[in-house]
Scaffold this active site. Structure first.
Site, PDB file in Angstrom:
ATOM      1  CG  PHE A  22      -1.951   1.147   1.096  1.00 46.52           C
ATOM      2  CD1 PHE A  22      -3.190   0.917   0.512  1.00 46.52           C
ATOM      3  CD2 PHE A  22      -1.657   2.439   1.519  1.00 46.52           C
ATOM      4  CE1 PHE A  22      -4.121   1.941   0.350  1.00 46.52           C
ATOM      5  CE2 PHE A  22      -2.572   3.472   1.362  1.00 46.52           C
ATOM      6  CZ  PHE A  22      -3.818   3.222   0.784  1.00 46.52           C
ATOM      7  CG  ASP A  29       5.807   3.914   1.540  1.00 47.78           C
ATOM      8  OD1 ASP A  29       5.812   4.602   2.574  1.00 47.78           O
ATOM      9  OD2 ASP A  29       4.809   3.788   0.815  1.00 47.78           O
ATOM     10  CE  LYS A  41       0.052   6.213   6.999  1.00 45.36           C
ATOM     11  NZ  LYS A  41      -1.372   6.420   6.825  1.00 45.36           N
TER      12      LYS A  41
HETATM   13  C1  LIG Z   1       3.076   2.822   3.591  1.00 51.37           C
HETATM   14  C2  LIG Z   1       2.180   3.906   3.079  1.00 51.37           C
HETATM   15  N1  LIG Z   1       2.544   4.595   1.995  1.00 51.37           N
HETATM   16  C3  LIG Z   1       1.777   5.585   1.499  1.00 51.37           C
HETATM   17  C4  LIG Z   1       0.578   5.921   2.082  1.00 51.37           C
HETATM   18  C5  LIG Z   1      -0.261   7.018   1.513  1.00 51.37           C
HETATM   19  O1  LIG Z   1      -0.269   8.120   2.353  1.00 51.37           O
HETATM   20  P1  LIG Z   1      -1.414   9.232   2.209  1.00 51.37           P
HETATM   21  O2  LIG Z   1      -2.689   8.605   2.668  1.00 51.37           O
HETATM   22  O3  LIG Z   1      -0.951  10.357   3.081  1.00 51.37           O
HETATM   23  O4  LIG Z   1      -1.466   9.607   0.770  1.00 51.37           O
HETATM   24  C6  LIG Z   1       0.152   5.229   3.224  1.00 51.37           C
HETATM   25  C7  LIG Z   1      -1.124   5.544   3.859  1.00 51.37           C
HETATM   26  O5  LIG Z   1      -1.690   4.794   4.624  1.00 51.37           O
HETATM   27  C8  LIG Z   1       0.974   4.189   3.721  1.00 51.37           C
HETATM   28  O6  LIG Z   1       0.627   3.491   4.812  1.00 51.37           O
END
Ligand SMILES: Cc1ncc(COP(=O)(O)O)c(C=O)c1O
Length: 461
Positions: free
Chosen positions: A150, A235, A264
């Site tokens: 994700f 990530d 976040k």
């Molecule tokens: C590992 C990871 N990458 C990217 C994202 C995307 O972040 P955003 O919701 O701020 O676009 C999330 C969101 O849950 C995430 O957990």
């Protein structure tokens, strides 16, 4: 005179579900009503939420991980108030931001092998930037990502999503994105050996499912990337900033990525923000000429509120020992939860690092009755069992938690990093009681299952 925001909230909060049904996402309101989460939270402080009646709830969701410091942290509030009171020249655009320079400098002291920072406004935007930077830096177009990954829901990020539930109905997605199984070096090497892959983007611990890498996976994956000229992008949007008991989760495995993505928790939850930390040579391939000084960016990136909140967040993480607290309390929680497996056969696994913990359930092996109930529920609605745990946790024990993905058998704990030993015991007592209930057939939990299956069948027509 117009009412203040606080007065507006007080006057109209009882209409929140009606307002949402009318003007926003009505399905969300239906979900909340079905599972009994429509209690109307009115206040929050630290790891606690308070409903209309003043009842206190322990938040193990922390706004999907943004409230690592807890909600409304005084240091972050103070930093934000200070920005507003200081009349700073925010977003001049034809100038550069002092606060962004300071936040970049401080972030890089935590990740000293990287040299440059690009700021954006959300996790997905950081992923989009990483895709563009990797393509620009390598001259290649392929991006490799993992099953169950994700990375956000904008088009580039969605193209790297490892779950068809999110992708279905939105195609065509970005071309040249290649999925490999997580924890499989053979498949990764096969994808990389074409030498057409710009980047391998991976969550060190996958958020969907709380999937941990094998001990040698990330290190070997990074080596493979280096050997094949592919950039290794971590990530850390969910795992970073102390969540796993280290500043970055990759530190558990001694890996130094070419790019690290943060978002976040970076602003203490108050202001959208994200950051891409990269090697100089990557950055300089993107911003490589005077006329390309603004070749990638976004209007609100580097805004003073986000930057100030980020500076305050890094201060609090260090000065209050929150990374150490995540390691300590996470270890205690995971240890005691894991010990419950001897008493509860539906409890299959407890895994995680720091305060990112997955609690996985599975079918019974010895009790015929339990197995039959589990199988009937699975046949009606895969993964519903976890809801039968999270709903009573909320209703009877005032604990807010989440299932770790669609159809998942894993509950994810992602509490603020400030939780105390007393909070841990609140969690442990609640899980103990609810899981015990799940082992009683017939019992309240299984009849809740029948009710939810009924709701789902009526909803699907
Ligand atoms: C590992 C990871 N990458 C990217 C994202 C995307 O972040 P955003 O919701 O701020 O676009 C999330 C969101 O849950 C995430 O957990």
């Amino acid at each position: 005179m117009n009412p203040s925001i606080a007065e507006l909230f007080e006057r109209r909060e009882h209409e929140r579900y009606a307002l949402h049904s009318r003007h926003l996402d009505e399905q969300m309101v239906r979900v909340l009503r079905t599972i009994g989460y429509d209690v109307g939270f009115c206040r929050a402080e630290g790891q606690y939420l308070y409903d209309r009646e003043g009842s206190r709830y322990l938040d193990l969701l922390s706004g999907f991980g943004v409230f690592a410091l807890g909600r409304n942290h005084p240091a972050v509030r103070e930093a934000l108030k200070c920005v507003l009171d200081s009349e700073l020249p925010n977003l001049v655009q034809m100038d550069v931001s002092t606060l962004a320079g300071i936040l970049a400098e401080r972030l890089l002291t935590w990740v000293p092998y990287l040299d440059k920072v690009f700021f954006a406004n959300s996790g997905a935007e950081a992923v989009e930037a990483a895709i563009k930077f990797a393509r620009a830096a390598t001259g290649r177009s392929g991006i490799v990502y993992c099953d169950h990954a994700f990375h956000g829901l904008s088009y580039g990020a969605l193209s790297l999503n490892g779950d068809h539930v999110f992708r279905d109905g939105f195609g065509p997605l970005l071309p040249d994105c290649h999925r490999v199984p997580f924890n499989n070096l053979f498949a990764l090497e096969k994808a990389l050996h074409t030498r057409e892959m710009a980047a391998f983007i991976v969550e060190p611990i996958q958020g969907k499912g709380v999937n941990l890498p094998d001990d040698d996976y990330l290190k070997n994956a990074a080596d493979l990337c280096r050997r094949h000229g592919t950039l290794f992008v971590a990530d850390e949007i969910q795992t970073g900033l102390g969540r796993t008991g280290r500043f970055l989760a990759v530190e558990h495995w001694n890996v130094e990525p070419d790019m690290v993505l943060l978002a976040k928790a970076l602003s203490g939850g108050h202001v959208p923000v994200s950051a891409v930390l990269t090697r100089r040579r990557i950055f300089e391939r993107v911003f490589d000429r005077l006329d390309r000084a603004v070749i990638h960016g976004s209007t609100f990136g580097k805004n003073d509120l986000a930057m100030a909140a980020g500076i305050a967040t890094l201060d609090v993480l260090a000065s209050q020992g929150l990374i150490e607290n995540a390691a300590r309390t996470g270890d205690y929680l995971a240890r005691v939860l894991a010990a419950m497996r001897t008493r509860y056969e539906l409890l299959k696994d407890v895994r995680g690092k720091g305060l990112m913990i997955g609690i996985e359930f599975g079918s019974s092996t010895s009790s015929l009755r339990l197995r039959a109930s589990w199988n009937a529920l699975e046949a009606a609605n895969k993964g519903l069992f976890c809801q039968l745990i999270t709903i009573p946790l909320f209703r009877d024990h005032r604990i807010l938690s989440q299932v770790a993905g669609h159809g998942s058998h894993t509950i994810k704990l992602l509490p603020p990093l400030v939780i105390s030993r007393e909070d841990c015991n609140w969690i442990l007592d609640a899980f103990d009681a609810v899981i015990a209930g799940g082992h009683r057939v017939p019992g309240a939990i299984w009849s809740l299952g029948r009710t939810l299956v009924g709701h789902a069948m009526r909803a699907s027509g």
